[in-house]
Scaffold this motif. Structure first.
Motif, PDB file in Angstrom:
ATOM      1  N   VAL A   1      24.699  -1.190  17.901  1.00 30.73           N
ATOM      2  CA  VAL A   1      23.884  -0.472  16.918  1.00 30.73           C
ATOM      3  C   VAL A   1      23.708  -1.318  15.655  1.00 30.73           C
ATOM      4  CG1 VAL A   1      23.586   1.681  15.641  1.00 30.73           C
ATOM      5  CG2 VAL A   1      24.772   1.724  17.829  1.00 30.73           C
ATOM      6  N   ALA A   2      24.788  -1.947  15.194  1.00 34.15           N
ATOM      7  CA  ALA A   2      24.697  -2.792  13.988  1.00 34.15           C
ATOM      8  C   ALA A   2      23.750  -3.962  14.218  1.00 34.15           C
ATOM      9  CB  ALA A   2      26.082  -3.305  13.604  1.00 34.15           C
ATOM     10  N   THR A   3      23.782  -4.539  15.419  1.00 33.77           N
ATOM     11  CA  THR A   3      22.889  -5.659  15.748  1.00 33.77           C
ATOM     12  C   THR A   3      21.429  -5.210  15.698  1.00 33.77           C
ATOM     13  OG1 THR A   3      24.592  -6.692  17.122  1.00 33.77           O
ATOM     14  CG2 THR A   3      22.319  -7.370  17.528  1.00 33.77           C
ATOM     15  N   ALA A   4      21.158  -4.019  16.240  1.00 37.99           N
ATOM     16  CA  ALA A   4      19.783  -3.498  16.236  1.00 37.99           C
ATOM     17  C   ALA A   4      19.318  -3.160  14.823  1.00 37.99           C
ATOM     18  CB  ALA A   4      19.695  -2.259  17.132  1.00 37.99           C
ATOM     19  N   ILE A   5      20.195  -2.564  14.019  1.00 34.62           N
ATOM     20  CA  ILE A   5      19.851  -2.216  12.628  1.00 34.62           C
ATOM     21  C   ILE A   5      19.473  -3.478  11.870  1.00 34.62           C
ATOM     22  CG2 ILE A   5      20.885  -1.481  10.422  1.00 34.62           C
ATOM     23  CD1 ILE A   5      22.455   0.641  12.073  1.00 34.62           C
ATOM     24  N   ALA A   6      20.283  -4.530  12.038  1.00 31.86           N
ATOM     25  CA  ALA A   6      20.025  -5.795  11.340  1.00 31.86           C
ATOM     26  C   ALA A   6      18.714  -6.421  11.804  1.00 31.86           C
ATOM     27  CB  ALA A   6      21.180  -6.763  11.576  1.00 31.86           C
ATOM     28  N   ALA A   7      18.512  -6.450  13.118  1.00 31.57           N
ATOM     29  CA  ALA A   7      17.340  -7.136  13.681  1.00 31.57           C
ATOM     30  C   ALA A   7      16.047  -6.394  13.399  1.00 31.57           C
ATOM     31  CB  ALA A   7      17.519  -7.307  15.189  1.00 31.57           C
ATOM     32  N   ASP A   8      16.102  -5.052  13.371  1.00 30.35           N
ATOM     33  CA  ASP A   8      14.864  -4.276  13.231  1.00 30.35           C
ATOM     34  C   ASP A   8      14.483  -4.041  11.770  1.00 30.35           C
ATOM     35  OD1 ASP A   8      13.346  -3.569  15.596  1.00 30.35           O
ATOM     36  OD2 ASP A   8      13.162  -1.571  14.719  1.00 30.35           O
ATOM     37  N   ILE A   9      15.299  -4.559  10.860  1.00 28.29           N
ATOM     38  CA  ILE A   9      15.015  -4.507   9.423  1.00 28.29           C
ATOM     39  C   ILE A   9      14.712  -3.074   8.963  1.00 28.29           C
ATOM     40  CG2 ILE A   9      13.914  -5.769   7.523  1.00 28.29           C
ATOM     41  CD1 ILE A   9      13.004  -7.850   9.490  1.00 28.29           C
ATOM     42  N   VAL A  10      15.579  -2.139   9.360  1.00 30.59           N
ATOM     43  CA  VAL A  10      15.466  -0.761   8.877  1.00 30.59           C
ATOM     44  C   VAL A  10      16.321  -0.620   7.620  1.00 30.59           C
ATOM     45  CG1 VAL A  10      14.906   0.324  11.089  1.00 30.59           C
ATOM     46  CG2 VAL A  10      17.305  -0.080  10.499  1.00 30.59           C
ATOM     47  N   PRO A  11      16.035   0.379   6.774  1.00 27.82           N
ATOM     48  CA  PRO A  11      16.830   0.544   5.546  1.00 27.82           C
ATOM     49  C   PRO A  11      18.322   0.735   5.861  1.00 27.82           C
ATOM     50  CG  PRO A  11      14.863   1.916   5.469  1.00 27.82           C
ATOM     51  CD  PRO A  11      14.939   1.371   6.860  1.00 27.82           C
ATOM     52  N   ILE A  12      19.174  -0.017   5.161  1.00 32.47           N
ATOM     53  CA  ILE A  12      20.624   0.119   5.399  1.00 32.47           C
ATOM     54  C   ILE A  12      21.189   1.068   4.345  1.00 32.47           C
ATOM     55  CG2 ILE A  12      22.806  -1.099   5.744  1.00 32.47           C
ATOM     56  CD1 ILE A  12      21.330  -3.440   6.770  1.00 32.47           C
ATOM     57  N   ILE A  13      20.765   2.325   4.491  1.00 35.64           N
ATOM     58  CA  ILE A  13      21.234   3.416   3.640  1.00 35.64           C
ATOM     59  C   ILE A  13      21.592   4.572   4.566  1.00 35.64           C
ATOM     60  CG2 ILE A  13      19.861   2.776   1.610  1.00 35.64           C
ATOM     61  CD1 ILE A  13      17.757   4.845   2.538  1.00 35.64           C
ATOM     62  N   GLY A  14      22.199   5.635   4.026  1.00 31.89           N
ATOM     63  CA  GLY A  14      22.483   6.824   4.820  1.00 31.89           C
ATOM     64  C   GLY A  14      23.243   6.507   6.095  1.00 31.89           C
ATOM     65  N   GLU A  15      22.780   7.095   7.181  1.00 27.38           N
ATOM     66  CA  GLU A  15      23.461   6.877   8.474  1.00 27.38           C
ATOM     67  C   GLU A  15      23.472   5.411   8.895  1.00 27.38           C
ATOM     68  OE1 GLU A  15      23.807  10.433  11.594  1.00 27.38           O
ATOM     69  OE2 GLU A  15      21.788   9.674  11.396  1.00 27.38           O
ATOM     70  N   ASN A  16      22.390   4.695   8.597  1.00 28.67           N
ATOM     71  CA  ASN A  16      22.356   3.275   8.989  1.00 28.67           C
ATOM     72  C   ASN A  16      23.456   2.480   8.297  1.00 28.67           C
ATOM     73  OD1 ASN A  16      20.219   3.493  10.754  1.00 28.67           O
ATOM     74  ND2 ASN A  16      18.664   2.882   9.275  1.00 28.67           N
ATOM     75  N   ARG A  17      23.766   2.828   7.049  1.00 33.02           N
ATOM     76  CA  ARG A  17      24.850   2.126   6.349  1.00 33.02           C
ATOM     77  C   ARG A  17      26.192   2.375   7.053  1.00 33.02           C
ATOM     78  NH1 ARG A  17      26.519  -0.435   1.819  1.00 33.02           N
ATOM     79  NH2 ARG A  17      28.576   0.129   1.001  1.00 33.02           N
ATOM     80  N   ILE A  18      26.436   3.629   7.431  1.00 30.46           N
ATOM     81  CA  ILE A  18      27.698   3.969   8.116  1.00 30.46           C
ATOM     82  C   ILE A  18      27.781   3.226   9.448  1.00 30.46           C
ATOM     83  CG2 ILE A  18      29.052   5.851   9.147  1.00 30.46           C
ATOM     84  CD1 ILE A  18      27.639   7.760   7.140  1.00 30.46           C
ATOM     85  N   LEU A  19      26.710   3.286  10.223  1.00 31.06           N
ATOM     86  CA  LEU A  19      26.706   2.658  11.558  1.00 31.06           C
ATOM     87  C   LEU A  19      26.831   1.135  11.451  1.00 31.06           C
ATOM     88  CD1 LEU A  19      23.841   4.843  13.083  1.00 31.06           C
ATOM     89  CD2 LEU A  19      26.253   4.940  13.748  1.00 31.06           C
ATOM     90  N   ALA A  20      26.130   0.533  10.473  1.00 36.42           N
ATOM     91  CA  ALA A  20      26.207  -0.922  10.304  1.00 36.42           C
ATOM     92  C   ALA A  20      27.584  -1.345   9.804  1.00 36.42           C
ATOM     93  CB  ALA A  20      25.125  -1.391   9.326  1.00 36.42           C
ATOM     94  N   TYR A  21      28.153  -0.578   8.888  1.00 32.83           N
ATOM     95  CA  TYR A  21      29.465  -0.889   8.315  1.00 32.83           C
ATOM     96  C   TYR A  21      30.528  -0.950   9.412  1.00 32.83           C
ATOM     97  CZ  TYR A  21      33.625  -0.226   5.314  1.00 32.83           C
ATOM     98  OH  TYR A  21      34.842  -0.365   4.693  1.00 32.83           O
ATOM     99  N   PHE A  22      30.575   0.092  10.247  1.00 32.95           N
ATOM    100  CA  PHE A  22      31.596   0.122  11.295  1.00 32.95           C
ATOM    101  C   PHE A  22      31.232  -0.794  12.462  1.00 32.95           C
ATOM    102  CE2 PHE A  22      32.639   3.943   8.919  1.00 32.95           C
ATOM    103  CZ  PHE A  22      34.016   3.808   8.812  1.00 32.95           C
ATOM    104  N   GLY A  23      29.938  -0.985  12.683  1.00 30.60           N
ATOM    105  CA  GLY A  23      29.503  -1.919  13.723  1.00 30.60           C
ATOM    106  C   GLY A  23      29.916  -3.349  13.402  1.00 30.60           C
TER     107      GLY A  23
END
Length: 565
Positions: free
Chosen positions: A224-246
């Motif tokens: 999930v963290a790899t996809a968040i980074a690659a797809d350049i979505v906002p790293i706020i809210g749920e994305n921040r939590i998922l990226a942080y732990f990913g």
């Protein structure tokens, strides 16, 4: 470049937050700019918690999707997990298929061929499902506009569940369930999930039905963290939590495929930026040069030795990709010169033999030279296919909508899109796109802007200040790495151009009468050397970073631009 200082938030809110957190006003200002105005909001930001993820059943149709999957498992149906060939799609397919295989054996995966089938759900993919007695397709990172494909599948007795994050059209496909937080009738609280993120919400819902906790799903967060980074979505809210732990999973216990990719790089700790520039391009290279299936095989491989072999093959693909995009970028720049289109408002270029797998990268490269909305076309079967990239503040998706009369199909986001059209419509499309951009692109967006968070004195740049800055990570859209402005700077006389072609600038900076100096590096700024010679005063915008050298660690300034005082 235009320098734009962000407006100052309410000073009373800044002062109150600084007191509550025992931090200085500059750091408090950065938090308020990010929408964090009180202690509890700041705590949630600095201490992400998996328990703060939303209930997946708040997403429209989630209950229908879970019921249909449970029914398929109960009846022993064949399930096909279908996804796009980019990083978001292949990680999503890897995530859902590996989760489902732990509870049920009849799971197959399908990635469309970029060249023979193109983006999204294809008729060939549905025919493959029919040939293999599949009665349920779960599509990830695609499908929100596949109305005719879903109808075609239904006629063959195949049900669809769609998990997408792209903007829907006027009509939603008649699938069993359509999970897309951007649906106008979906009340899900967070709208900015990537495709893999929507896939994660689906396994979160399935896990709830099996009395599993969020802790049981942590192992999937590297994907999930790899996809968040690659797809350049906002790293706020749920994305921040998922990226942080990913990122924690990537750095401590990644799946074999990611571990094999990381072994190719001599680095101990990986940030979200490393994911963007190291992991994502290699995963993408599989779909660009060979086939997206290679990426799924790598990311779901249970044996490390086999994964290492896959990674070596993908590394070769990535090197091939680099050579191709360099060659095509050169040809495209030449085409712009040959057609005297240097002063256009948009860039639209085409050559029938350009490799379809790298035209998106080439579009981004062209923006580095001609800063404007850009489309790169190539021949794809009997049609032309293009990748579109945009500049900050300009919605290329909306611009394409205004050219719809010449387009066969298109999809994407504000800053990146893909489309196909008939070759006979190319010149008309090109003229129309130029006209639309000319009429809607404000003059100030025609040159790159540096958005500056705060003006500071170099006296504020201390190890404590940097430690708190680091806690703002992971950085990304809507939580970018802070950019600072300092005035009254001088070089101590040791400033010089460095690098093979003297393209970079290395300085030793001090401020006013303060004799404390900071190392500073400005990549591709060698041409600004004259601005700092002979003790001339200047101002600079920069990020703050750490420099590790010979076992020593010191703070350094990463220069983004310089101007005369």
């Amino acid at each position: 470049m235009r320098w734009k200082l962000k407006p100052n938030p309410n000073p009373q809110i800044i002062s109150k937050l600084a007191q509550e957190l025992s931090i200085d006003n500059t750091l408090a200002k950065l938090l308020v700019q990010r929408g964090l105005e009180n202690y509890n909001q700041a705590k949630a930001f600095f201490r992400p918690n998996l328990n703060d993820l939303h209930n997946p059943f708040l997403m429209k149709d989630m209950d229908l999707a879970v019921d249909r999957i449970e029914k398929a498992i109960l009846k022993g149906e064949n399930i096909l997990v279908y996804g796009d060939y980019d990083v978001d799609g292949t990680t999503a397919v890897s995530l859902l298929s590996s989760y489902l295989r732990k509870i049920y054996p009849n799971i197959a995966t399908y990635i469309p061929d970029r060249y023979n089938e193109g983006y999204g759900i294809s008729f060939q993919g549905i025919d493959f499902a029919e040939d293999n007695a599949v009665s349920l397709i779960i599509a990830l990172d695609c499908g929100i506009k596949a109305i005719d494909k879903v109808t075609y599948a239904k006629e063959k007795g195949i049900d669809f569940i769609i998990c997408d994050h792209h903007r829907p059209g006027n009509k939603i496909p008649e699938a069993v369930a359509v999970l897309d937080p951007k649906r106008s009738d979906c009340g899900y609280p967070f709208k900015e999930l990537c495709g893999c993120g929507v896939g994660f919400k689906l396994i979160q819902a399935l896990a709830t039905e099996r009395n599993q906790t969020i802790g049981d799903l942590v192992e999937y967060l590297d994907l999930v963290a790899t996809a968040i980074a690659a797809d350049i979505v906002p790293i706020i809210g749920e994305n921040r939590i998922l990226a942080y732990f990913g990122l924690q999973v990537i750095n401590t216990n990644p799946r074999n495929g990611i571990k094999a990719l990381l072994q190719q790089v001599k680095k101990k700790q990986f940030t979200i930026t490393d994911v963007v520039f190291i992991i994502a391009p290699r995963i993408n290279a599989a779909g660009r040069i060979k086939h997206g299936n290679y990426a799924v095989e790598l990311l779901t491989e249970m044996d490390l030795d086999t994964a290492i072999k896959f990674a070596a093959e993908i590394e070769k693909n990535n090197n091939d990709r680099k050579e191709l995009d360099k060659k095509i970028t050169k040809e495209a720049l030449q085409q712009i010169e040959d057609t005297n289109e240097q002063q256009n408002y948009s860039t639209v270029v085409y050559a029938k033999n350009w490799h379809k797998g790298v035209i998106g990268i080439v579009a981004s490269r062209l923006i580095e030279t001609y800063y404007r909305p850009t489309l790169v076309f190539t021949k794809s079967g009997n049609k032309l296919a293009a990748s579109a990239r945009s500049v900050k503040g300009f919605d290329v998706y909306d611009a394409l909508e205004q050219c719809a009369e010449f387009i066969e199909q298109f999809g994407g986001h504000k800053y990146a899109a893909g489309l196909t059209l008939e070759e006979k419509n190319y010149q008309n499309f090109k003229a129309k796109f130029e006209e639309v951009v000319k009429n809607t692109l404000p003059d100030e967006l025609r040159e790159p802007e540096i958005s500056i968070d705060a003006e500071i004195s170099l006296l504020e740049v201390t190890p404590k200040f940097y430690r708190i800055l680091k806690q703002l990570e992971p950085f990304g859209p809507q939580n970018m790495k802070p950019v600072f402005l300092a005035n009254g700077l001088r070089d101590n006389g040791y400033g010089k151009k460095v690098g093979v072609d003297e393209t970079h600038l290395k300085l030793n900076i001090f401020e006013g009468s303060n004799q404390k100096t900071f190392n500073a590096i400005g990549f591709n700024m060698g041409n600004k050397h004259s601005l700092i010679k002979n003790g001339k005063p200047f101002k600079a915008v920069f990020n703050i970073d750490e420099n590790h050298w010979n076992g020593n660690t010191s703070l350094q300034l990463l220069l983004k631009d310089l101007k005369e005082e």
